[in-house]
Scaffold this motif. Structure first.
Motif, PDB file in Angstrom:
ATOM      1  N   VAL A   1      39.196 -40.760 -50.193  1.00 21.32           N
ATOM      2  CA  VAL A   1      38.358 -41.013 -48.577  1.00 21.32           C
ATOM      3  C   VAL A   1      39.342 -41.212 -47.545  1.00 21.32           C
ATOM      4  O   VAL A   1      38.741 -41.201 -46.376  1.00 21.32           O
ATOM      5  CB  VAL A   1      37.535 -42.294 -49.188  1.00 21.32           C
ATOM      6  N   GLY A   2      40.636 -40.997 -48.024  1.00 20.00           N
ATOM      7  CA  GLY A   2      41.664 -41.155 -46.764  1.00 20.00           C
ATOM      8  C   GLY A   2      42.918 -40.875 -47.357  1.00 20.00           C
ATOM      9  O   GLY A   2      43.102 -40.884 -48.477  1.00 20.00           O
ATOM     10  N   GLY A   3      43.823 -40.581 -46.334  1.00 22.52           N
ATOM     11  CA  GLY A   3      45.309 -40.178 -46.949  1.00 22.52           C
ATOM     12  C   GLY A   3      45.330 -39.061 -47.228  1.00 22.52           C
ATOM     13  O   GLY A   3      46.292 -38.674 -48.337  1.00 22.52           O
ATOM     14  N   ILE A   4      44.636 -37.907 -46.883  1.00 25.95           N
ATOM     15  CA  ILE A   4      44.728 -36.390 -47.239  1.00 25.95           C
ATOM     16  C   ILE A   4      45.874 -35.993 -47.258  1.00 25.95           C
ATOM     17  O   ILE A   4      46.697 -35.052 -47.784  1.00 25.95           O
ATOM     18  CB  ILE A   4      43.748 -35.675 -46.434  1.00 25.95           C
TER      19      ILE A   4
ATOM     20  N   PHE B   1      51.000 -33.599 -49.485  1.00 27.85           N
ATOM     21  CA  PHE B   1      52.344 -33.451 -49.809  1.00 27.85           C
ATOM     22  C   PHE B   1      52.666 -33.421 -51.244  1.00 27.85           C
ATOM     23  O   PHE B   1      53.557 -32.778 -51.580  1.00 27.85           O
ATOM     24  CB  PHE B   1      53.039 -34.874 -48.978  1.00 27.85           C
ATOM     25  N   ILE B   2      51.788 -34.207 -51.971  1.00 27.46           N
ATOM     26  CA  ILE B   2      52.038 -34.115 -53.326  1.00 27.46           C
ATOM     27  C   ILE B   2      51.874 -32.785 -54.107  1.00 27.46           C
ATOM     28  O   ILE B   2      52.585 -32.563 -54.900  1.00 27.46           O
ATOM     29  CB  ILE B   2      51.066 -35.323 -54.102  1.00 27.46           C
ATOM     30  N   GLU B   3      50.629 -32.211 -53.432  1.00 26.58           N
ATOM     31  CA  GLU B   3      50.194 -30.938 -54.012  1.00 26.58           C
ATOM     32  C   GLU B   3      51.574 -29.806 -53.729  1.00 26.58           C
ATOM     33  O   GLU B   3      51.773 -28.896 -54.518  1.00 26.58           O
ATOM     34  CB  GLU B   3      49.107 -30.436 -53.252  1.00 26.58           C
ATOM     35  N   ASP B   4      52.054 -30.048 -52.530  1.00 28.90           N
ATOM     36  CA  ASP B   4      53.180 -29.013 -52.217  1.00 28.90           C
ATOM     37  C   ASP B   4      54.430 -29.255 -52.836  1.00 28.90           C
ATOM     38  O   ASP B   4      55.613 -28.547 -52.730  1.00 28.90           O
ATOM     39  CB  ASP B   4      53.332 -29.221 -50.598  1.00 28.90           C
ATOM     40  N   VAL B   5      54.716 -30.473 -53.817  1.00 27.34           N
ATOM     41  CA  VAL B   5      56.148 -30.625 -54.216  1.00 27.34           C
ATOM     42  C   VAL B   5      56.170 -29.602 -55.183  1.00 27.34           C
ATOM     43  O   VAL B   5      55.345 -29.272 -56.257  1.00 27.34           O
ATOM     44  CB  VAL B   5      56.041 -31.854 -54.884  1.00 27.34           C
ATOM     45  N   ASP B   6      57.492 -29.054 -55.395  1.00 27.38           N
ATOM     46  CA  ASP B   6      57.920 -27.927 -56.615  1.00 27.38           C
ATOM     47  C   ASP B   6      57.869 -28.806 -57.791  1.00 27.38           C
ATOM     48  O   ASP B   6      58.103 -29.951 -57.976  1.00 27.38           O
ATOM     49  CB  ASP B   6      59.480 -27.538 -56.247  1.00 27.38           C
TER      50      ASP B   6
END
Length: 143
Positions: free
Chosen positions: A33-36, A41-46
């Motif tokens: 509900v917050g902190g998108i 950032f986590i999704e873009d980590v190699d």
């Protein structure tokens, strides 16, 4: 998901899109509900060849805005309260019925005339008929 037999551990997944292949296999126990920005950032980590992040990622803090057990508990307590109120109302109705029974309104008659007779008094003094009080017609005699 679990870490295997006898490990006494568990793991969870953060998914960034719908994962229909997990439906009916794993429970969803939260949503963001917050902190998108942090999730992006986590999704873009190699990741490596096993789809694990190449850098260590740690969740340091989470906030629970609604505890589902408390909302279920609130509903449970409301249900108990509603049942108590219904019981009090039923007891009031029962008490009223008992009071009416004591007053002589207890008979169940399929014949309304029989019910009326059972609730009338018999007068042995002079009067009009057997069931009409003599004072009921006092002063109404024809001259």
């Amino acid at each position: 998901a679990n870490s295997g037999a006898n490990t006494n551990g568990s793991q969870f997944f953060i998914t960034f899109k719908s994962c229909n292949h997990l439906d009916n296999k794993h429970s969803v126990f939260g949503s963001v509900v917050g902190g998108i920005e942090t999730l992006k950032f986590i999704e873009d980590v190699d990741t490596d060849s096993t789809d694990r992040p190449k850098i260590e990622l740690k969740i340091l803090e989470t906030v629970v805005f609604v505890n589902p057990y408390e909302t279920d508990l609130a509903a449970h307590y409301q249900d108990i309260e509603d049942k108590k109120k219904a019981k009090v109302e039923e007891e009031k109705k029962q008490k009223k019925r008992e009071e009416e029974d004591k007053e002589g309104h207890s008979g169940w008659y399929t014949n309304p005339a029989a019910a009326a007779v059972s609730k009338t008094a018999t007068y042995k003094e002079s009067g009009v008929g057997r069931y009409i009080a003599p004072t009921a017609y006092a002063g109404t005699e024809k001259e």
